[in-house]
Design a protein around this motif. Structure first.
Motif, PDB file in Angstrom:
ATOM      1  N   GLU A 193      -4.546 -32.115  -0.572  1.00 30.08           N
ATOM      2  CA  GLU A 193      -4.160 -32.777  -1.826  1.00 30.08           C
ATOM      3  C   GLU A 193      -3.071 -32.003  -2.588  1.00 30.08           C
ATOM      4  N   ASP A 194      -2.497 -30.957  -1.968  1.00 23.35           N
ATOM      5  CA  ASP A 194      -1.506 -30.094  -2.625  1.00 23.35           C
ATOM      6  C   ASP A 194      -2.037 -29.507  -3.925  1.00 23.35           C
ATOM      7  N   GLY A 195      -3.301 -29.110  -3.900  1.00 26.03           N
ATOM      8  CA  GLY A 195      -3.948 -28.599  -5.099  1.00 26.03           C
ATOM      9  C   GLY A 195      -3.877 -27.092  -5.279  1.00 26.03           C
ATOM     10  N   TYR A 196      -3.104 -26.400  -4.416  1.00 21.25           N
ATOM     11  CA  TYR A 196      -2.983 -24.941  -4.524  1.00 21.25           C
ATOM     12  C   TYR A 196      -1.538 -24.532  -4.785  1.00 21.25           C
ATOM     13  N   LEU A 197      -1.357 -23.528  -5.632  1.00 23.55           N
ATOM     14  CA  LEU A 197      -0.049 -22.895  -5.765  1.00 23.55           C
ATOM     15  C   LEU A 197       0.232 -22.119  -4.488  1.00 23.55           C
ATOM     16  N   GLU A 198      -0.790 -21.436  -3.999  1.00 28.25           N
ATOM     17  CA  GLU A 198      -0.699 -20.672  -2.761  1.00 28.25           C
ATOM     18  C   GLU A 198      -2.083 -20.561  -2.177  1.00 28.25           C
ATOM     19  N   TYR A 199      -2.126 -20.328  -0.888  1.00 29.38           N
ATOM     20  CA  TYR A 199      -3.399 -20.022  -0.229  1.00 29.38           C
ATOM     21  C   TYR A 199      -3.097 -19.271   1.058  1.00 29.38           C
ATOM     22  N   ALA A 200      -4.104 -18.554   1.518  1.00 25.46           N
ATOM     23  CA  ALA A 200      -3.952 -17.796   2.759  1.00 25.46           C
ATOM     24  C   ALA A 200      -5.330 -17.571   3.362  1.00 25.46           C
ATOM     25  N   TYR A 225      -7.584 -14.664   5.026  1.00 23.67           N
ATOM     26  CA  TYR A 225      -7.654 -13.205   5.013  1.00 23.67           C
ATOM     27  C   TYR A 225      -9.013 -12.792   5.528  1.00 23.67           C
ATOM     28  N   CYS A 226      -9.037 -11.984   6.566  1.00 25.96           N
ATOM     29  CA  CYS A 226     -10.295 -11.508   7.175  1.00 25.96           C
ATOM     30  C   CYS A 226     -11.238 -12.679   7.480  1.00 25.96           C
ATOM     31  N   GLY A 227     -10.678 -13.800   7.970  1.00 24.41           N
ATOM     32  CA  GLY A 227     -11.487 -14.937   8.405  1.00 24.41           C
ATOM     33  C   GLY A 227     -11.910 -15.912   7.325  1.00 24.41           C
ATOM     34  N   ASN A 228     -11.470 -15.696   6.091  1.00 22.97           N
ATOM     35  CA  ASN A 228     -11.828 -16.593   4.994  1.00 22.97           C
ATOM     36  C   ASN A 228     -10.576 -17.049   4.250  1.00 22.97           C
ATOM     37  N   TYR A 229     -10.651 -18.250   3.687  1.00 19.99           N
ATOM     38  CA  TYR A 229      -9.567 -18.760   2.849  1.00 19.99           C
ATOM     39  C   TYR A 229      -9.691 -18.206   1.429  1.00 19.99           C
ATOM     40  N   TYR A 230      -8.519 -17.971   0.824  1.00 17.98           N
ATOM     41  CA  TYR A 230      -8.403 -17.621  -0.592  1.00 17.98           C
ATOM     42  C   TYR A 230      -7.233 -18.437  -1.130  1.00 17.98           C
ATOM     43  N   GLY A 231      -7.348 -18.987  -2.336  1.00 17.45           N
ATOM     44  CA  GLY A 231      -6.238 -19.762  -2.870  1.00 17.45           C
ATOM     45  C   GLY A 231      -6.296 -19.923  -4.372  1.00 17.45           C
ATOM     46  N   THR A 232      -5.124 -20.175  -4.961  1.00 16.37           N
ATOM     47  CA  THR A 232      -4.979 -20.346  -6.400  1.00 16.37           C
ATOM     48  C   THR A 232      -4.892 -21.824  -6.739  1.00 16.37           C
ATOM     49  N   PRO A 233      -5.951 -22.389  -7.358  1.00 18.12           N
ATOM     50  CA  PRO A 233      -5.900 -23.804  -7.735  1.00 18.12           C
ATOM     51  C   PRO A 233      -4.889 -24.029  -8.866  1.00 18.12           C
ATOM     52  N   LEU A 234      -4.109 -25.090  -8.734  1.00 20.35           N
ATOM     53  CA  LEU A 234      -3.040 -25.365  -9.697  1.00 20.35           C
ATOM     54  C   LEU A 234      -3.519 -25.875 -11.047  1.00 20.35           C
ATOM     55  N   GLN A 235      -4.561 -26.663 -11.095  1.00 22.90           N
ATOM     56  CA  GLN A 235      -4.938 -27.333 -12.336  1.00 22.90           C
ATOM     57  C   GLN A 235      -5.187 -26.360 -13.486  1.00 22.90           C
ATOM     58  N   ALA A 236      -6.078 -25.402 -13.310  1.00 21.39           N
ATOM     59  CA  ALA A 236      -6.404 -24.455 -14.381  1.00 21.39           C
ATOM     60  C   ALA A 236      -5.198 -23.581 -14.725  1.00 21.39           C
ATOM     61  N   GLY A 268      -0.105 -14.415  -0.055  1.00 21.35           N
ATOM     62  CA  GLY A 268      -0.046 -15.421  -1.109  1.00 21.35           C
ATOM     63  C   GLY A 268       1.020 -15.099  -2.142  1.00 21.35           C
ATOM     64  N   ALA A 269       1.156 -13.825  -2.480  1.00 17.71           N
ATOM     65  CA  ALA A 269       2.167 -13.413  -3.458  1.00 17.71           C
ATOM     66  C   ALA A 269       3.574 -13.734  -2.965  1.00 17.71           C
ATOM     67  N   LEU A 270       3.822 -13.506  -1.695  1.00 17.52           N
ATOM     68  CA  LEU A 270       5.145 -13.805  -1.136  1.00 17.52           C
ATOM     69  C   LEU A 270       5.427 -15.306  -1.193  1.00 17.52           C
ATOM     70  N   GLN A 271       4.385 -16.125  -1.010  1.00 17.43           N
ATOM     71  CA  GLN A 271       4.545 -17.579  -1.151  1.00 17.43           C
ATOM     72  C   GLN A 271       4.959 -17.932  -2.579  1.00 17.43           C
ATOM     73  N   LYS A 274       8.585 -17.093  -3.504  1.00 19.52           N
ATOM     74  CA  LYS A 274       9.548 -18.090  -3.015  1.00 19.52           C
ATOM     75  C   LYS A 274       9.555 -19.324  -3.913  1.00 19.52           C
ATOM     76  N   LYS A 275       8.375 -19.754  -4.361  1.00 16.64           N
ATOM     77  CA  LYS A 275       8.257 -20.966  -5.184  1.00 16.64           C
ATOM     78  C   LYS A 275       8.676 -20.729  -6.628  1.00 16.64           C
ATOM     79  N   CYS A 276       8.522 -19.496  -7.116  1.00 15.70           N
ATOM     80  CA  CYS A 276       8.750 -19.188  -8.530  1.00 15.70           C
ATOM     81  C   CYS A 276       9.655 -17.958  -8.675  1.00 15.70           C
ATOM     82  N   PRO A 277      10.929 -18.109  -8.385  1.00 16.59           N
ATOM     83  CA  PRO A 277      11.835 -16.952  -8.518  1.00 16.59           C
ATOM     84  C   PRO A 277      11.778 -16.398  -9.950  1.00 16.59           C
ATOM     85  N   GLY A 278      11.858 -15.098 -10.070  1.00 15.87           N
ATOM     86  CA  GLY A 278      11.822 -14.481 -11.384  1.00 15.87           C
ATOM     87  C   GLY A 278      10.436 -14.193 -11.914  1.00 15.87           C
ATOM     88  N   VAL A 279       9.392 -14.540 -11.140  1.00 17.35           N
ATOM     89  CA  VAL A 279       8.029 -14.249 -11.566  1.00 17.35           C
ATOM     90  C   VAL A 279       7.867 -12.727 -11.710  1.00 17.35           C
TER      91      VAL A 279
END
Length: 187
Positions: free
Chosen positions: A68-75, A77-88, A107-110, A113-118
């Motif tokens: 649903e494109d609900g993450y800013l980023e996700y990856a 790591y060690c066999g589990n998903y981690y991601g930043t939900p966009l809504q909050a 995830g930070a590198l993603q 790329k999406k948010c130059p100047g962060v």
């Protein structure tokens, strides 16, 4: 995608470097700081609270939000998903908050790329030996998991040059003040 007048801060460092402790102290100093709570498919560690440390969700629910494109980023790591939900995230930025994304390097590198100047901050251990000591003293993971985290830490520390700021967490108060100064434009 990302909306609002707040500041977005990427905040990374290897497991055991003290990121959480620094953020806890920073939030005491600055009430405008809000830390994004990531979703993860891993099981909670002892003492972790759902919705406070992470949103612990199923792999299926995580993958549905990816679709649903609900993450800013996700990856993964060690066999589990981690991601930043966009809504909050968007809600807090719209309120003018300083939003910290405490995420791993991939995830930070993603996000870079999406948010130059962060604003990007990498927390560095005083030494690799100290990092290993901190990980082992937590007593929350078995030896094999710690070895995986140490291997990953070598990779992550090698990427610290991709971040705008590197803060060495040798003295907690100094590290907290340095992060405070970075987000307030004093460095």
């Amino acid at each position: 995608m990302i909306n609002g007048n707040g500041k977005l801060v990427l905040y990374s460092g290897s497991s055991g470097v003290g990121k959480g402790t620094i953020l806890e102290k920073l939030r005491e100093l600055d009430g405008n700081v809000w830390v994004s709570v990531s979703n993860t498919t891993r099981a909670p560690r002892v003492g972790e609270v759902d919705g406070q440390h992470y949103h612990f969700i199923s792999r299926e629910a995580f993958e549905k939000l990816i679709a649903e494109d609900g993450y800013l980023e996700y990856a993964e790591y060690c066999g589990n998903y981690y991601g930043t939900p966009l809504q909050a995230l968007n809600e807090k930025l719209a309120e003018g908050r300083t939003v910290f994304l405490e995420i791993e390097v991939e995830g930070a590198l993603q996000v870079m790329k999406k948010c130059p100047g962060v604003i990007s901050i990498f927390i560095v251990p005083p030494s690799f030996e100290e990092l290993e000591k901190r990980l082992r003293s937590r007593g929350t993971e078995d030896g094999e998991t710690i070895e995986k985290r140490l291997e990953k830490a070598k990779e992550e520390i090698g990427c610290r040059g991709r971040y705008t700021y590197n803060v060495i967490n040798d003295d907690l108060d100094t590290a907290v003040q340095e992060v405070y100064d970075i987000i307030h434009g004093n460095i």
